[in-house]
Design a protein around this motif. Structure first.
Motif, PDB file in Angstrom:
ATOM      1  N   SER A   1       0.830  -1.203   0.000  1.00  6.04           N
ATOM      2  CA  SER A   1       0.000   0.000   0.000  1.00  6.04           C
ATOM      3  C   SER A   1       0.864   1.252   0.000  1.00  6.04           C
ATOM      4  CB  SER A   1      -0.935  -0.006   1.215  1.00  6.04           C
ATOM      5  OG  SER A   1      -1.692   1.180   1.267  1.00  6.04           O
ATOM      6  N   ALA A   2       1.938   1.227   0.801  1.00  3.27           N
ATOM      7  CA  ALA A   2       2.846   2.373   0.848  1.00  3.27           C
ATOM      8  C   ALA A   2       3.545   2.567  -0.500  1.00  3.27           C
ATOM      9  CB  ALA A   2       3.882   2.173   1.953  1.00  3.27           C
ATOM     10  N   VAL A   3       3.908   1.479  -1.134  1.00  3.14           N
ATOM     11  CA  VAL A   3       4.557   1.557  -2.453  1.00  3.14           C
ATOM     12  C   VAL A   3       3.616   2.210  -3.463  1.00  3.14           C
ATOM     13  CG1 VAL A   3       5.394   0.192  -4.393  1.00  3.14           C
ATOM     14  CG2 VAL A   3       6.103  -0.387  -2.069  1.00  3.14           C
ATOM     15  N   ARG A   4       2.366   1.788  -3.458  1.00  2.00           N
ATOM     16  CA  ARG A   4       1.405   2.340  -4.419  1.00  2.00           C
ATOM     17  C   ARG A   4       1.160   3.829  -4.185  1.00  2.00           C
ATOM     18  NH1 ARG A   4      -1.172  -2.726  -3.755  1.00  2.00           N
ATOM     19  NH2 ARG A   4      -2.440  -1.863  -2.065  1.00  2.00           N
ATOM     20  N   SER A   5       1.031   4.214  -2.912  1.00  2.00           N
ATOM     21  CA  SER A   5       0.694   5.609  -2.608  1.00  2.00           C
ATOM     22  C   SER A   5       1.870   6.549  -2.834  1.00  2.00           C
ATOM     23  CB  SER A   5       0.209   5.729  -1.167  1.00  2.00           C
ATOM     24  OG  SER A   5       1.241   5.356  -0.258  1.00  2.00           O
ATOM     25  N   VAL A   6       3.079   6.092  -2.546  1.00  2.74           N
ATOM     26  CA  VAL A   6       4.249   6.961  -2.655  1.00  2.74           C
ATOM     27  C   VAL A   6       4.827   6.954  -4.069  1.00  2.74           C
ATOM     28  CG1 VAL A   6       6.608   7.341  -1.842  1.00  2.74           C
ATOM     29  CG2 VAL A   6       4.821   6.694  -0.224  1.00  2.74           C
ATOM     30  N   LEU A   7       4.855   5.787  -4.695  1.00  3.56           N
ATOM     31  CA  LEU A   7       5.572   5.648  -5.959  1.00  3.56           C
ATOM     32  C   LEU A   7       4.676   5.355  -7.157  1.00  3.56           C
ATOM     33  CD1 LEU A   7       8.513   3.436  -4.661  1.00  3.56           C
ATOM     34  CD2 LEU A   7       8.479   5.900  -4.926  1.00  3.56           C
ATOM     35  N   GLN A   8       3.417   5.097  -6.936  1.00  6.46           N
ATOM     36  CA  GLN A   8       2.499   4.719  -8.014  1.00  6.46           C
ATOM     37  C   GLN A   8       2.937   3.416  -8.691  1.00  6.46           C
ATOM     38  OE1 GLN A   8      -0.258   6.743  -8.312  1.00  6.46           O
ATOM     39  NE2 GLN A   8       0.698   7.727  -6.571  1.00  6.46           N
ATOM     40  N   PHE A   9       3.574   2.536  -7.932  1.00  5.88           N
ATOM     41  CA  PHE A   9       3.992   1.235  -8.448  1.00  5.88           C
ATOM     42  C   PHE A   9       2.937   0.197  -8.079  1.00  5.88           C
ATOM     43  CE2 PHE A   9       8.007   2.900  -9.391  1.00  5.88           C
ATOM     44  CZ  PHE A   9       8.848   1.930  -9.916  1.00  5.88           C
ATOM     45  N   GLN A  10       2.517  -0.600  -9.058  1.00  4.46           N
ATOM     46  CA  GLN A  10       1.699  -1.765  -8.790  1.00  4.46           C
ATOM     47  C   GLN A  10       2.624  -2.969  -8.738  1.00  4.46           C
ATOM     48  OE1 GLN A  10      -1.690  -2.048  -8.194  1.00  4.46           O
ATOM     49  NE2 GLN A  10      -1.225  -4.198  -7.740  1.00  4.46           N
ATOM     50  N   VAL A  11       2.700  -3.628  -7.591  1.00  2.00           N
ATOM     51  CA  VAL A  11       3.609  -4.749  -7.413  1.00  2.00           C
ATOM     52  C   VAL A  11       2.813  -6.050  -7.402  1.00  2.00           C
ATOM     53  CG1 VAL A  11       5.311  -5.844  -5.913  1.00  2.00           C
ATOM     54  CG2 VAL A  11       5.247  -3.349  -6.116  1.00  2.00           C
ATOM     55  N   ASP A  12       3.222  -7.000  -8.237  1.00  3.47           N
ATOM     56  CA  ASP A  12       2.595  -8.322  -8.258  1.00  3.47           C
ATOM     57  C   ASP A  12       3.377  -9.247  -7.342  1.00  3.47           C
ATOM     58  OD1 ASP A  12       0.808  -7.427 -10.215  1.00  3.47           O
ATOM     59  OD2 ASP A  12       2.148  -8.038 -11.838  1.00  3.47           O
ATOM     60  N   VAL A  13       2.701  -9.833  -6.345  1.00  2.00           N
ATOM     61  CA  VAL A  13       3.341 -10.788  -5.450  1.00  2.00           C
ATOM     62  C   VAL A  13       3.234 -12.174  -6.089  1.00  2.00           C
ATOM     63  CG1 VAL A  13       3.392 -11.803  -3.155  1.00  2.00           C
ATOM     64  CG2 VAL A  13       2.768  -9.395  -3.444  1.00  2.00           C
ATOM     65  N   LEU A  14       4.360 -12.746  -6.430  1.00  5.63           N
ATOM     66  CA  LEU A  14       4.376 -14.026  -7.129  1.00  5.63           C
ATOM     67  C   LEU A  14       4.257 -15.185  -6.160  1.00  5.63           C
ATOM     68  CD1 LEU A  14       7.374 -13.419  -9.582  1.00  5.63           C
ATOM     69  CD2 LEU A  14       4.932 -13.170 -10.103  1.00  5.63           C
ATOM     70  N   SER A  15       3.505 -16.198  -6.546  1.00  9.51           N
ATOM     71  CA  SER A  15       3.564 -17.460  -5.821  1.00  9.51           C
ATOM     72  C   SER A  15       4.908 -18.111  -6.126  1.00  9.51           C
ATOM     73  CB  SER A  15       2.429 -18.380  -6.268  1.00  9.51           C
ATOM     74  OG  SER A  15       2.621 -18.783  -7.620  1.00  9.51           O
ATOM     75  N   GLY A  16       5.284 -19.098  -5.312  1.00  7.63           N
ATOM     76  CA  GLY A  16       6.544 -19.783  -5.575  1.00  7.63           C
ATOM     77  C   GLY A  16       6.569 -20.448  -6.936  1.00  7.63           C
ATOM     78  N   GLU A  17       5.424 -21.009  -7.346  1.00  5.35           N
ATOM     79  CA  GLU A  17       5.340 -21.682  -8.640  1.00  5.35           C
ATOM     80  C   GLU A  17       5.468 -20.677  -9.791  1.00  5.35           C
ATOM     81  OE1 GLU A  17       3.314 -22.116  -6.118  1.00  5.35           O
ATOM     82  OE2 GLU A  17       3.868 -24.164  -5.525  1.00  5.35           O
ATOM     83  N   ASP A  18       4.815 -19.511  -9.653  1.00  3.65           N
ATOM     84  CA  ASP A  18       4.931 -18.489 -10.697  1.00  3.65           C
ATOM     85  C   ASP A  18       6.360 -17.962 -10.798  1.00  3.65           C
ATOM     86  OD1 ASP A  18       2.438 -18.484 -11.811  1.00  3.65           O
ATOM     87  OD2 ASP A  18       1.626 -16.950 -10.489  1.00  3.65           O
ATOM     88  N   GLU A  19       6.994 -17.798  -9.646  1.00  2.00           N
ATOM     89  CA  GLU A  19       8.383 -17.338  -9.657  1.00  2.00           C
ATOM     90  C   GLU A  19       9.272 -18.339 -10.393  1.00  2.00           C
ATOM     91  OE1 GLU A  19      11.956 -16.083  -6.539  1.00  2.00           O
ATOM     92  OE2 GLU A  19       9.949 -16.517  -5.776  1.00  2.00           O
TER      93      GLU A  19
END
Length: 543
Positions: free
Chosen positions: A108-126
């Motif tokens: 949430s802090a990343v989105r509000s400060v930097l306008q970055f949308q971060v995708d959290v990967l599952s271990g399998e997706d990684e």
């Protein structure tokens, strides 16, 4: 007669793409240029140490200080990207953020400060994205491979074939978390027992044995550091041996390295100097090496190859696949082998300048081919011939790693003898090597002894490709010309090279003020060579 309009640039040919990897130990930014059919070339890499996994709360939450470091790292990436025309960008988070109970607060802090949308990967997706990255580096698309990627908080495994993931999993075994375990318990045998217990509780070993694999590939910084340490221990820092380096190692070599790192005979400083571990890497290398040795034992690995590409390149590869219809995951083992050699010998901004040369040469080459009615039949060029210029430009300055004097001759020898240009015939390798050899100094004569090994058709094309390459290198050296500002037009006497957007027609480079007259003077010898080869004049217009 009105000249045909130049083809419009497309994202797949010239687009800048960025991937951000929010890892446990560090955050990484990869800026790459996309080429047709999904080929990519890394232009810049930024890395910020964050150590998210250090000093967690009892429930595994990230500390306030770690979150501040994360925000600061992403802010620096944002500033670096701001002036660039990046067409696609994606940020992904891995183990440390994936497992943190308070991860939503950080995101949430990343989105509000930097306008970055971060995708959290599952271990399998990684693991899947790491596999895609490996396919961009090694010509193993049609083979069944086992990929191992040791991160700070977890290790990813994937068995894949022809771009399809047959099995993927992630285990909570990382070099940072294992280092902390060792610091708390003190005995290396306890560390080994812990690793074995985690492996016993996982379906990994049974599944890998069931599927089998032809090649094991390591793709992480830890594994690359281990490979370099084994190489240095065998050969020292002889650059003359580095160009025949295989980027692989055996179980026996890994056993020997682990024994040297854990015997107590070498101090931490001595080991760092001997094996050239970075300051941040040396703290975690013992745990990483022991983990890898246990994986060798459990999974039946006798030899492992090393990939220079991993998660970030996989993220970019997937973006390309989703946005371009001409994307081909299996395309061009030749391209990947060229890029892997260029990457191995990268230093300073050499890859970046080489990529800029490729962009300039592409505009110049396309203009000449498009107007081929104006070209002598004896030097008729096909679109496919550009691949030789492209490869030679990416490799032309690799000899600089061993010094500037005569580096073009060393580049020739490395390309000719390295044995890693996969998919090229011996004649094609000779052609690429010769183009690199003659990108500077004396322009080759048509009767040059160096050309004896080339078939007749290649001899005819060599000097034409060479002069296009030399013009591109000269323009790039002026540091005021990039792709998108070149256009080739027909004239009564031949061609006109129109160069625009010269940064206000003034540039300062190495303390020398480059005026238009200086640029013309630099380019004049190559334009004379052009006229000699093509029997047509190439004039220059600065707009």
């Amino acid at each position: 007669m009105e000249p045909p309009p130049p083809p419009p640039p497309t994202t797949s040919q010239h687009g800048l793409i960025a991937a951000i990897d929010l890892g446990t130990k560090s955050f990484k930014l990869l800026l790459a240029r996309a080429f047709p059919r999904g080929r990519l070339l890394a232009l810049a890499r930024l890395k910020e140490p964050v150590l998210l996994g250090r000093g967690r709360a009892a429930d595994g939450s990230l500390t306030h200080e770690a979150c501040l470091r994360a925000i600061a790292a992403l802010r620096s990436f944002s500033l670096a990207l701001r002036p660039l025309r990046v067409s696609l960008i994606r940020a992904v988070a891995t183990a440390a953020i994936r497992s943190a109970p308070n991860r939503d607060d950080l995101l949430s802090a990343v989105r509000s400060v930097l306008q970055f949308q971060v995708d959290v990967l599952s271990g399998e997706d990684e693991a899947r994205l790491i596999y895609l990255g490996v396919l961009q580096f090694l010509p193993v698309f049609e083979r069944t491979i086992l990929v191992v990627d040791i991160g700070g908080g977890s290790t990813e495994f994937v068995v894949g074939n022809e771009g399809k993931v047959l099995f993927a999993t992630s285990l909570n075994l990382g070099h940072i978390s294992l280092t902390e375990f060792h610091e708390q318990n003190g005995k290396l045998e306890d560390l080994r027992s812990y690793i074995r217990a985690v492996l016993d509780q996982s379906p990994l070993v049974e599944k890998v044995r069931e599927l089998g694999f032809e090649i094991a590939i390591g793709s992480s910084g830890t594994i690359r550091s281990i490979e370099r340490a084994i190489f240095l221990d065998g050969y020292g820092e002889s650059m003359s041996r580095d160009f025949v380096r295989e980027w692989k190692f055996s179980k026996e070599e890994l056993v020997s390295l682990v024994e040297k790192l854990t015997s107590g005979d070498l101090s931490e400083i001595e080991a760092t100097l001997r094996f050239r571990f970075s300051k941040r890497r040396r703290e975690f290398i013992v745990a990483g090496a022991i983990l890898l040795l246990e994986l060798f034992e459990a999974l039946g690995i006798n030899n492992i190859e090393v990939s220079g590409y991993a998660l970030s390149e996989g993220v970019i590869s997937e973006m390309l696949a989703n946005n371009h219809l001409d994307y081909d995951m299996s395309a061009n083992a030749r391209w990947r082998s060229v890029v892997s050699i260029a990457t191995r010998f990268d230093g300073d901004d050499r890859m970046k300048s080489a990529a800029n040369c490729v962009g300039i040469a592409k505009d110049l080459f396309d203009g000449i081919v498009r107007l081929d009615d104006h070209v002598d039949d004896q030097v008729h060029l096909h679109e496919t011939d550009f691949e030789y210029i492209e490869a030679a430009l990416l490799l032309h300055n690799i000899g600089l790693l061993m010094g500037k004097k005569g580096y073009h001759k060393r580049s020739y020898k490395i390309i000719k003898n390295c044995g890693h240009l996969h998919g090229y015939s011996s004649e094609e390798i000779e052609l690429v090597a010769l183009l690199a050899r003659f990108h500077r100094k004396k322009f080759p004569k048509s009767t040059n002894d160096f050309l004896e090994e080339l078939p007749f058709e290649m001899k005819q094309k060599f000097r034409a490709l060479c002069v296009i390459m030399r013009i591109s290198v000269t323009l790039q050296k002026c540091q005021c010309v990039t792709s998108h500002v070149l256009e080739v037009l027909p004239t009564e006497e031949g061609f006109q090279l129109v160069i625009g957007s010269l940064k206000d027609h003034l540039q300062v480079s190495h303390g020398i003020q480059l005026t238009l007259a200086v640029i013309e003077a630099e380019l004049r010898p190559e334009l004379n060579h052009f006229e000699e080869v093509f029997q047509r004049k190439m004039t220059m217009l600065l707009s």
